[in-house]
Design a protein around this motif. Structure first.
Motif, PDB file in Angstrom:
ATOM      1  N   SER A 506      56.837  15.492-145.806  1.00  0.00           N
ATOM      2  CA  SER A 506      57.285  16.890-145.880  1.00  0.00           C
ATOM      3  C   SER A 506      56.092  17.846-145.958  1.00  0.00           C
ATOM      4  O   SER A 506      56.245  19.013-146.335  1.00  0.00           O
ATOM      5  N   ASN A 507      54.920  17.350-145.601  1.00  0.00           N
ATOM      6  CA  ASN A 507      53.713  18.179-145.501  1.00  0.00           C
ATOM      7  C   ASN A 507      53.204  18.665-146.850  1.00  0.00           C
ATOM      8  O   ASN A 507      52.668  19.761-146.981  1.00  0.00           O
ATOM      9  N   LEU A 508      53.392  17.840-147.884  1.00  0.00           N
ATOM     10  CA  LEU A 508      52.715  18.062-149.164  1.00  0.00           C
ATOM     11  C   LEU A 508      51.480  17.160-149.177  1.00  0.00           C
ATOM     12  O   LEU A 508      51.422  16.183-148.434  1.00  0.00           O
ATOM     13  N   VAL A 509      50.545  17.456-150.081  1.00  0.00           N
ATOM     14  CA  VAL A 509      49.396  16.568-150.231  1.00  0.00           C
ATOM     15  C   VAL A 509      49.829  15.373-151.081  1.00  0.00           C
ATOM     16  O   VAL A 509      50.573  15.527-152.053  1.00  0.00           O
ATOM     17  N   THR A 510      49.364  14.191-150.705  1.00  0.00           N
ATOM     18  CA  THR A 510      49.692  12.997-151.487  1.00  0.00           C
ATOM     19  C   THR A 510      49.122  13.112-152.908  1.00  0.00           C
ATOM     20  O   THR A 510      48.048  13.688-153.098  1.00  0.00           O
ATOM     21  N   ASP A 511      49.838  12.534-153.878  1.00  0.00           N
ATOM     22  CA  ASP A 511      49.290  12.551-155.247  1.00  0.00           C
ATOM     23  C   ASP A 511      48.517  11.259-155.540  1.00  0.00           C
ATOM     24  O   ASP A 511      48.126  11.001-156.661  1.00  0.00           O
ATOM     25  N   GLN A 512      48.293  10.448-154.487  1.00  0.00           N
ATOM     26  CA  GLN A 512      47.510   9.214-154.638  1.00  0.00           C
ATOM     27  C   GLN A 512      46.068   9.474-154.224  1.00  0.00           C
ATOM     28  O   GLN A 512      45.800  10.400-153.457  1.00  0.00           O
ATOM     29  N   PRO A 513      45.135   8.639-154.711  1.00  0.00           N
ATOM     30  CA  PRO A 513      43.756   8.779-154.201  1.00  0.00           C
ATOM     31  C   PRO A 513      43.761   8.628-152.675  1.00  0.00           C
ATOM     32  O   PRO A 513      44.514   7.807-152.138  1.00  0.00           O
ATOM     33  N   LEU A 514      42.922   9.394-152.012  1.00  0.00           N
ATOM     34  CA  LEU A 514      42.885   9.340-150.538  1.00  0.00           C
ATOM     35  C   LEU A 514      42.272   8.020-150.067  1.00  0.00           C
ATOM     36  O   LEU A 514      41.441   7.461-150.773  1.00  0.00           O
ATOM     37  N   PRO A 515      42.628   7.537-148.900  1.00  0.00           N
ATOM     38  CA  PRO A 515      43.584   8.109-147.937  1.00  0.00           C
ATOM     39  C   PRO A 515      45.041   7.768-148.233  1.00  0.00           C
ATOM     40  O   PRO A 515      45.793   7.388-147.326  1.00  0.00           O
ATOM     41  N   GLY A 516      45.458   7.980-149.475  1.00  0.00           N
ATOM     42  CA  GLY A 516      46.863   7.879-149.849  1.00  0.00           C
ATOM     43  C   GLY A 516      47.478   6.546-149.464  1.00  0.00           C
ATOM     44  O   GLY A 516      46.960   5.474-149.799  1.00  0.00           O
ATOM     45  N   ALA A 517      48.560   6.633-148.749  1.00  0.00           N
ATOM     46  CA  ALA A 517      49.306   5.424-148.384  1.00  0.00           C
ATOM     47  C   ALA A 517      48.529   4.507-147.446  1.00  0.00           C
ATOM     48  O   ALA A 517      48.969   3.396-147.163  1.00  0.00           O
ATOM     49  N   LEU A 518      47.361   4.954-146.968  1.00  0.00           N
ATOM     50  CA  LEU A 518      46.547   4.099-146.079  1.00  0.00           C
ATOM     51  C   LEU A 518      45.405   3.428-146.833  1.00  0.00           C
ATOM     52  O   LEU A 518      44.616   2.685-146.247  1.00  0.00           O
ATOM     53  N   SER A 519      45.316   3.724-148.126  1.00  0.00           N
ATOM     54  CA  SER A 519      44.177   3.266-148.909  1.00  0.00           C
ATOM     55  C   SER A 519      44.066   1.735-148.920  1.00  0.00           C
ATOM     56  O   SER A 519      42.978   1.178-148.714  1.00  0.00           O
ATOM     57  N   ASP A 520      45.175   1.061-149.124  1.00  0.00           N
ATOM     58  CA  ASP A 520      45.128  -0.412-149.165  1.00  0.00           C
ATOM     59  C   ASP A 520      44.822  -0.986-147.788  1.00  0.00           C
ATOM     60  O   ASP A 520      44.020  -1.904-147.646  1.00  0.00           O
ATOM     61  N   LEU A 521      45.470  -0.421-146.773  1.00  0.00           N
ATOM     62  CA  LEU A 521      45.257  -0.920-145.412  1.00  0.00           C
ATOM     63  C   LEU A 521      43.781  -0.823-145.026  1.00  0.00           C
ATOM     64  O   LEU A 521      43.197  -1.766-144.491  1.00  0.00           O
ATOM     65  N   ALA A 522      43.172   0.316-145.321  1.00  0.00           N
ATOM     66  CA  ALA A 522      41.777   0.525-144.925  1.00  0.00           C
ATOM     67  C   ALA A 522      40.809  -0.098-145.921  1.00  0.00           C
ATOM     68  O   ALA A 522      39.628  -0.278-145.619  1.00  0.00           O
ATOM     69  N   GLY A 523      41.293  -0.403-147.125  1.00  0.00           N
ATOM     70  CA  GLY A 523      40.414  -0.979-148.149  1.00  0.00           C
ATOM     71  C   GLY A 523      39.356   0.007-148.617  1.00  0.00           C
ATOM     72  O   GLY A 523      38.204  -0.376-148.866  1.00  0.00           O
ATOM     73  N   VAL A 524      39.732   1.266-148.719  1.00  0.00           N
ATOM     74  CA  VAL A 524      38.760   2.288-149.134  1.00  0.00           C
ATOM     75  C   VAL A 524      39.427   3.321-150.034  1.00  0.00           C
ATOM     76  O   VAL A 524      40.649   3.473-150.047  1.00  0.00           O
ATOM     77  N   MET A 525      38.563   4.048-150.755  1.00  0.00           N
ATOM     78  CA  MET A 525      39.004   5.229-151.467  1.00  0.00           C
ATOM     79  C   MET A 525      38.063   6.365-151.080  1.00  0.00           C
ATOM     80  O   MET A 525      36.851   6.170-151.040  1.00  0.00           O
TER      81      MET A 525
END
Ligand code: GAL
Length: 668
Positions: A506-525
């Motif tokens: 809904s175009n809000l900023v994620t409240d998770q550390p970036l890259p949010g929902a991609l953090s685990d996939l990319a293995g980065v913060m």
């Protein structure tokens, strides 16, 4: 492979038609598109139809062996309709109501217009749905053209409220999803909400993104009504629409879904002028095309990217429904094509995956808005430069057939999403930050290296690619994440770039550390991110050849997780938050995260390294200004310059003349 032309029989005396069809046949034309703006001729008064002229036109064309594509005429409602029902007229963001005398002045959400649009399409389909000379239909004309994608009229106010009510169910959910508590925006009911017109200056990006989605869906629903009628009454005809290449305001993938194939209108000297503003770096010189190219050929990289987008809509061959065949009338600079240039464009389109080329237009018009637009014939009816090229291309028909019988294929795909495009457009946060531009950095690098690349949506089939590039997967919805995760697990290399995972659907900023929902996939913060003013740079070092240098424009400091590998670091920053490029293995594939916005040269170096690892090779070594494409065993070399060039293909040296084309049989 077939050639076609856009013809307006209603613009010319019937006595001329026979001469025209004879000239068409002599030039090897097979298909003629007609009718798309002729509503007032078909139904001059309410419920009074005149089909005889169209019957005769189709008859003259058909008897000459030409196949007819009919356009539904709904881009141009007749004046009696606009005067009887002004509620069909669209309203712009600044509350200006459009009026009769132009085209595309209707609102797709007007229930009145919808009813009239269904009536004319039904009447046409009843008459021509099984006509032996008709082969297919183009719905309407260029949805969104002339800045008409979004309408702010009272119909749209009501329809937008209803759309929101269906999406959010309760107003509390909407308030939450939009963060409406900000600046007291909270609503008590859906009927209080308006489209975000020009009277609202600092707009809520969640509201605007929803309005863009709503507008896009409005055209899909509007188009579907015509499709349903045609499927019913013209079951053996194809249905398509003519898109506009890199046009941004409507979801072309959603529109293409129910069509049999996609087409687009290719104007190589016109579109680059518009697109340069959002494709090249903001400080680029916009006054003319890259001087390496001949002055009358346009800018092939941008046009090829538009071909790639259209090809990707259905991951299928496509048509050019309007191929420029001389000069146009609507750009700042409108050079006439020289002999050979129309042939070059035709081959360019075919090389990119087009199977049918329909030229726009048959003859230059004597009246109205497009007087300065050329056709295959001049105003006076004599043949023009495009006609001469078309005649010359008849000698190559067999070669065209050979090439179009082969598929276009690519091992690399750029991933594109309309939500991402629109969300970034609403909040670029740095002058010129744009998803298309970010994609173009990679597109251009690959194109210049002679590496085929597709431009597809996350909803397309990704399993056919060895490498996926998502420069900014910004709005992290579950479907997109699942699609890329799956592709990586199956063996693809995924390159993610800055600002990925920043937003919720809904175009809000994620409240998770970036890259949010991609953090685990990319293995980065991502530890910090910065929009960099011109001249501010961070030094980067990398073992990848050519990648060391400066990070400019946008930078993110990356902290790698556990087993994530570091492929570049920021020299002046301390560990462990100094990674600039990382790589994590997952399943049979890997995920890279690039922490800055690369230059053309840096993107080229990074791609070269990744391609080497994946065994992806350029088609040929290309001199500047020469482009290459492959369809199966056929290699197509296109020289967009005014000089001779030599291209090395395997052990052979191929000489290619200025603005010429060479097709070489070169097994993979
Ligand atoms: C296209 C349109 C045609 C004609 C052409 C002129 O956008 O579909 O009807 O206007 O441009 O270049």
């Amino acid at each position: 492979m077939k050639f076609g032309v856009c013809y307006y029989p209603e613009h010319w005396p019937e006595s001329r038609w026979l001469i025209d069809v004879q000239l068409m046949r002599e030039a090897g034309i097979d298909i003629v598109r007609i009718g798309e703006f002729a509503w007032s001729k078909m139904e001059p008064q309410y419920d009074v139809y005149d089909w005889e002229w169209l019957d005769r036109a189709i008859d003259v064309l058909g008897r000459a062996g030409l196949q007819v594509v009919l356009g539904t005429p709904t881009a141009t409602p007749p004046v009696w309709l606009s005067r009887a029902h002004p509620d069909i007229l669209r309203v712009d963001a600044d509350e200006l109501q459009r009026d009769h005398g132009t085209r595309r002045h209707y609102c797709p959400n007007s229930t009145t217009y919808r009813a009239y649009s269904r009536r004319i399409v039904r009447a046409m389909a009843e008459r021509y749905g099984t006509h032996p000379h008709v082969i297919g239909w183009q719905i309407d004309n260029e949805f969104g053209g002339g800045k008409t994608a979004r309408c702010y009229c009272p119909n749209c106010v009501t329809a937008f409220s209803a759309w929101l009510a269906a999406r959010y169910k309760s107003i509390e959910t909407l308030n939450e999803a939009w963060g409406a508590v900000f600046w007291s925006q909270s609503y008590a009911g859906f009927d209080e909400i308006r489209p975000p017109h020009a009277g609202v200056n600092y707009k809520n990006p969640s509201q605007v993104l929803d309005f863009y989605r709503f507008s896009a869906e409005s055209y899909v629903a509007y188009q579907q009504e015509q499709i349903d009628i045609l499927r019913d009454l013209a079951p053996n005809h194809f249905i398509t629409h003519n898109f506009m290449g890199l046009y941004r305001d409507l979801d072309q993938h959603a529109l293409a879904k129910a069509l049999d194939f996609a087409t687009w209108d290719a104007y190589p000297t016109g579109f680059p002028e518009r697109w340069r503003n959002f494709l090249y770096a903001p400080d680029a010189d916009f006054s003319r095309n890259d001087p390496v190219y001949a002055y009358d050929v346009g800018e092939p990289v941008m046009i090829n990217m538009a071909h790639a987008l259209t090809r990707g809509l259905k991951q299928q061959p496509f048509w050019i429904m309007e191929q420029q065949c001389g000069h146009i009338n609507w750009a700042g600079l409108n050079p006439q094509a020289r002999r050979g240039t129309v042939r070059l464009w035709t081959w360019q389109s075919v090389a990119a995956g087009a199977d049918v080329i329909v030229f726009f237009r048959w003859r230059s018009t004597l009246f109205a808005h497009e007087q300065y637009h050329s056709g295959l014939l001049r105003h006076d009816g004599s043949t023009d430069v495009g006609y001469a090229d078309l005649l010359a291309m008849q000698a190559e028909r067999r070669l065209f057939d050979v090439v179009t019988s082969e598929p276009h294929s690519a091992e690399i795909a750029l991933l594109f999403d309309w939500d991402d495009l629109w969300a970034l457009e609403l909040q670029p946060h740095r002058t010129g930050f744009d998803l298309m531009r970010h994609l173009f950095v990679y597109y251009r690098a690959l194109e210049r290296m002679g590496v085929p690349v597709d431009l597809v949506s996350y909803r397309n089939d990704l399993s056919r690619y060895k490498m996926l590039i998502a420069p900014t997967l910004h709005v992290a919805d579950a479907l997109k994440i699942a699609a890329v995760t799956d592709a990586v697990e199956q063996g693809a290399t995924l390159l993610l770039g800055v600002r990925s995972g920043f937003k919720t659907p809904s175009n809000l900023v994620t409240d998770q550390p970036l890259p949010g929902a991609l953090s685990d996939l990319a293995g980065v913060m991502i530890v910090t991110w910065e929009s960099l003013p011109p001249g501010v740079e961070w030094a980067v070092t990398s073992p990848i050849a050519g990648l060391s240098g400066a990070a400019s424009y946008w930078m993110e400091r990356i902290r790698p997780k556990n087993d994530t590998e570091i492929l570049a670091t920021y020299l002046d920053l301390p560990k462990p938050d100094n990674a600039a490029l990382t790589c994590r293995s997952l399943g049979a594939g890997s995920v890279l995260y690039l922490g800055w916005y690369p230059t053309h040269e840096q993107a080229t170096s990074l791609l070269q390294a990744l391609m080497q690892e994946k065994g992806i090779r350029p088609i040929a070594e290309l001199p500047e200004g020469v482009h290459a494409s492959r369809r199966g065993q056929q290699l197509i070399l296109l020289n967009f310059t005014d000089s001779h060039h030599t291209v090395k293909v395997g052990k052979d040296q191929i000489v290619i003349a200025p603005r010429d084309v060479r097709v070489i049989s070169a097994p993979v």
